[in-house]
Design a protein around this motif. Structure first.
Motif, mmCIF file in Angstrom:
data_model
loop_
_atom_site.group_PDB
_atom_site.id
_atom_site.type_symbol
_atom_site.label_atom_id
_atom_site.label_comp_id
_atom_site.label_asym_id
_atom_site.label_seq_id
_atom_site.Cartn_x
_atom_site.Cartn_y
_atom_site.Cartn_z
ATOM 1 N N LEU A 51 0.822 -1.211 0.000
ATOM 2 C CA LEU A 51 0.000 0.000 0.000
ATOM 3 C C LEU A 51 0.857 1.262 0.000
ATOM 4 N N GLN A 69 -0.382 5.262 0.282
ATOM 5 C CA GLN A 69 -1.534 6.156 0.327
ATOM 6 C C GLN A 69 -1.076 7.561 0.693
ATOM 7 N N ALA A 109 -5.048 5.926 -2.731
ATOM 8 C CA ALA A 109 -4.405 4.728 -2.202
ATOM 9 C C ALA A 109 -4.106 3.803 -3.367
ATOM 10 N N LYS A 128 -2.753 0.029 -4.267
ATOM 11 C CA LYS A 128 -2.479 -1.244 -3.602
ATOM 12 C C LYS A 128 -1.805 -2.215 -4.550
#
Ligand code: ADP
Ligand code: MG
Length: 631
Positions: free
Chosen positions: A74, A76, A166, A168
């Motif tokens: 991740l 973000q 974000a 991923k």
């Protein structure tokens, strides 16, 4: 098929109606995007850089970066910037979607950080993305989910003004790239580097970095000086020297670490051109040159320098991931940077007896380690820490010398009320003692004072100086010798009755090596066989009679330095000679000798420090003395 034929003829014979097929086809968008993305997003850190820069461009004053698994799982970025409309939120992932340039001209006047409209498209091509954004004047925000460059979902969402992106599972769809990533510690290091570069150049923005749920950086809005300390650590507190020069052509501002903060590893060195981090071996060389003899040859000074100049003077490389840059006129920039840093260094002096350090236990306190916001100020105002500050005004410091208890008032600018609360952050803003003593005039009317046969007191308009006679003389000789070996040989007087020096065999080799440099330095020695040298001439200004002992002592000192591999032979020789010939502490001096030390010291290029880094003098200002005595 006739396999006896060459490959390119096989089809012709096997198929009479053969039609040459069209072989060019357009790659599907998502593959094209993946390929292009590889250029912009090479690793998690590149995405971090793009996202942080977008948040800065959006006018945010609070930017939070969150990563898991060094960004592999991740990345973000949450900002409180201007946000996007729901159409823009969808549009921003299109290749060449940008609000920042409209025509090619704009590229050359660009002020914002990213400028190709490629970053988000690239990110969307190589990760699963979730975006939330809301503009100030809209009541509801928008939420978008993207997978493989395709919008999967868009719906309204309640949120504050700003944007959160974000991403991923970076490179989930490009396994080759994913495998290419380095270990987590290594990728995290890259992320931290990018984070530091952006947060360093925008100290008035709050930044935080959270990695696997742990807050690694928490940078309150601050001045540049405070931001440097926040990022690089408290050891730089009170160890930063301001650099600031302005011209029509370019400006430079920022800080360099005092020489004693130089480290054995390169690291704390940052250049920003028009607020953009760049790497430049050339400019680095300019700064290193300014530090020249103030630091050990193999050590690296800290610097954070910002250069602003007309973008027309830059050969802009528009590729967003490039950190290199070319100046139209490199030489001017080099000379400018070097002289600005030299000037800055010349203006401060290390005053060890007046130096102070924060008590480590107090440094840890938020109130000290983090800069002050108004709300914090009021909450801290009621705490006992505040009371200690305001009552004693220096409670959180450890004085090096008991007689200097009131060092703080000593430095405090006169207009400052003692009742006024000052957080630790104002301490580093205390005036750097400026030293106009280069223009010092030693007149016959005011004789110089020597105390403890070691220090020379010199009065000037601003106060007085205390000069350490040996350190000062070492500096004077050091610079004289450097000039000598660089081509301004020291006058030699021929010896009327040449002395011979006999050395141990081991020393013969050492001395033989040094003969050419020694000649420049005024010692004319010739090998005479059997471990013997004849001294044909000595420096004109060195007393005759002790030459032999002088050479022996010099050799002794030189061998002492010999284990120090970081210095050249010549440097070691010069240091040895400067030490050997210097007037020692404890020697009573005549007016004439003191006068010549004072005058010669202040025509040195670096008067304030010996070659080995010891201070040569310290300054006491009358204004501060008056304050010490309540005047
Ligand atoms: P560029 O920054 O070169 O314009 P990007 O792909 O990085 O290209 O971003 C595309 C556009 O999306 C930007 O021009 C901007 O209008 C918008 N945008 C991106 N990030 C943000 C953000 N954090 N807040 C507001 N707008 C943003
Ligand atoms: Mg961008």
């Amino acid at each position: 098929m006739d396999y006896s034929l060459p490959y390119f003829l096989r089809n012709f014979t096997s198929n009479k109606e053969f039609i040459l097929p069209d072989i060019i086809q357009l790659l599907p968008d998502n593959i094209a995007n993946q390929i292009a993305a590889g250029e912009v997003i090479q690793r998690p850190a590149s995405a971090v850089k793009e996202l942080l820069e977008n948040a800065v461009d959006a006018g945010a004053n609070e930017i939070k970066l969150i990563v898991n698994d060094a960004g592999k799982a991740l990345i973000q970025v949450i900002d409180n910037g201007k946000g996007m409309s729901d159409t823009d939120a969808r549009m921003c992932f299109e290749r060449h979607a940008t609000s920042k340039i409209k025509n090619i001209e704009d590229l050359f006047h660009i002020k914002t950080m990213g400028f190709r409209g490629e970053a988000l498209a690239s990110i969307a091509a190589v990760a699963q993305v979730e975006l939330k954004s809301k503009k100030e004047d809209e009541s509801i925000g928008t939420y978008i989910e993207i997978d493989n460059s395709v919008v999967k979902k868009q719906e309204p969402v309640a949120m504050e003004r700003g944007t959160s992106i974000a991403m991923k599972n970076l490179f989930f769809n490009v396994p080759a790239r994913r495998n290419f990533l380095k270990s987590n510690p290594s990728e995290l290091r890259h992320i931290m580097d990018e984070f530091i570069r952006v947060s360093m150049s925008f100290p008035d923005i709050f930044f935080s970095l959270t990695s696997n749920g742990q807050e690694v950086f928490h940078l309150e809005r601050a001045t540049l000086k405070q931001r440097i300390v926040q990022i690089l650590g408290n050891s730089y507190q009170s160890k930063l020297v301001t650099v600031e020069e302005q011209t029509d052509y370019m400006n430079i501002y920022g800080f360099v670490g005092k020489p004693e903060t130089a480290k054995k590893t390169r690291g704390d060195q940052y250049f920003f051109v028009n607020n953009r981090f760049i790497k430049s071996a050339y400019l680095n060389h300019a700064v290193m040159g300014a530090f020249d003899s103030m630091i050990a040859k193999d050590s690296f000074p800290m610097y954070t320098l910002f250069i602003d100049l007309d973008p027309a003077q830059l050969d802009i490389n528009v590729h967003p991931t490039k950190q290199e840059i070319k100046f139209e006129d490199e030489k001017i920039v080099y000379a400018f940077v070097q002289s600005a840093v030299k000037h800055a260094l010349a203006q401060f002096s290390i005053s060890p007896t007046l130096d102070f350090e924060l008590d480590p236990s107090i440094q840890q306190l938020d109130a000290v380690s983090k800069p002050f916001t108004d709300e914090k100020k009021s909450s801290v105002a009621s705490s006992s820490l505040y009371n200690t500050f305001s009552q004693k005004n220096q409670a959180h410091f450890i004085e090096n010398k008991s007689e200097l208890k009131h060092w703080r008032e000593f430095y405090e600018p006169a207009q400052k009320q003692s009742s006024e609360f000052s957080s630790s952050t104002t301490i580093e803003d205390l005036p750097n003692p400026l030293f106009p003593e280069k223009n010092i005039e030693v007149s016959d009317e005011s004789p110089l004072q020597q105390i403890h046969s070691t220090y020379i007191l010199v009065q000037n308009d601003m106060g007085f100086l205390v000069i350490h006679q040996q350190n000062a003389h070492e500096r004077i000789l050091y610079e004289r010798f450097i000039k000598a070996v660089e081509g301004k040989p020291i006058a030699i007087q021929q010896s009327l009755f040449p002395q011979t020096i006999e050395l141990a065999s081991a020393d013969v080799a050492v001395l033989t090596e040094l003969l050419p440099d020694l000649h420049f330095l005024g010692y004319h020695l010739e090998p005479f066989g059997n471990n013997t040298f004849v001294m044909q001439g000595t420096p004109a200004d060195v007393e005759q009679g002790n030459e032999k002992a002088a050479i022996e002592k010099m050799l002794e000192q030189y061998k002492h330095f010999s284990s120090d591999l970081k210095y050249s032979k010549r440097e070691k020789l010069i240091r040895s000679l400067a030490w050997q010939q210097s007037i020692k502490a404890g020697k009573i001096l005549t007016q004439k000798e003191m006068k010549s030390i004072v005058q010669e010291l202040f025509i040195c290029d670096t008067p304030n420090i010996t070659a080995t880094g010891k201070p040569t003098y310290t300054t006491f200002k009358k204004l501060e003395l008056d304050r010490m005595f309540g005047r």
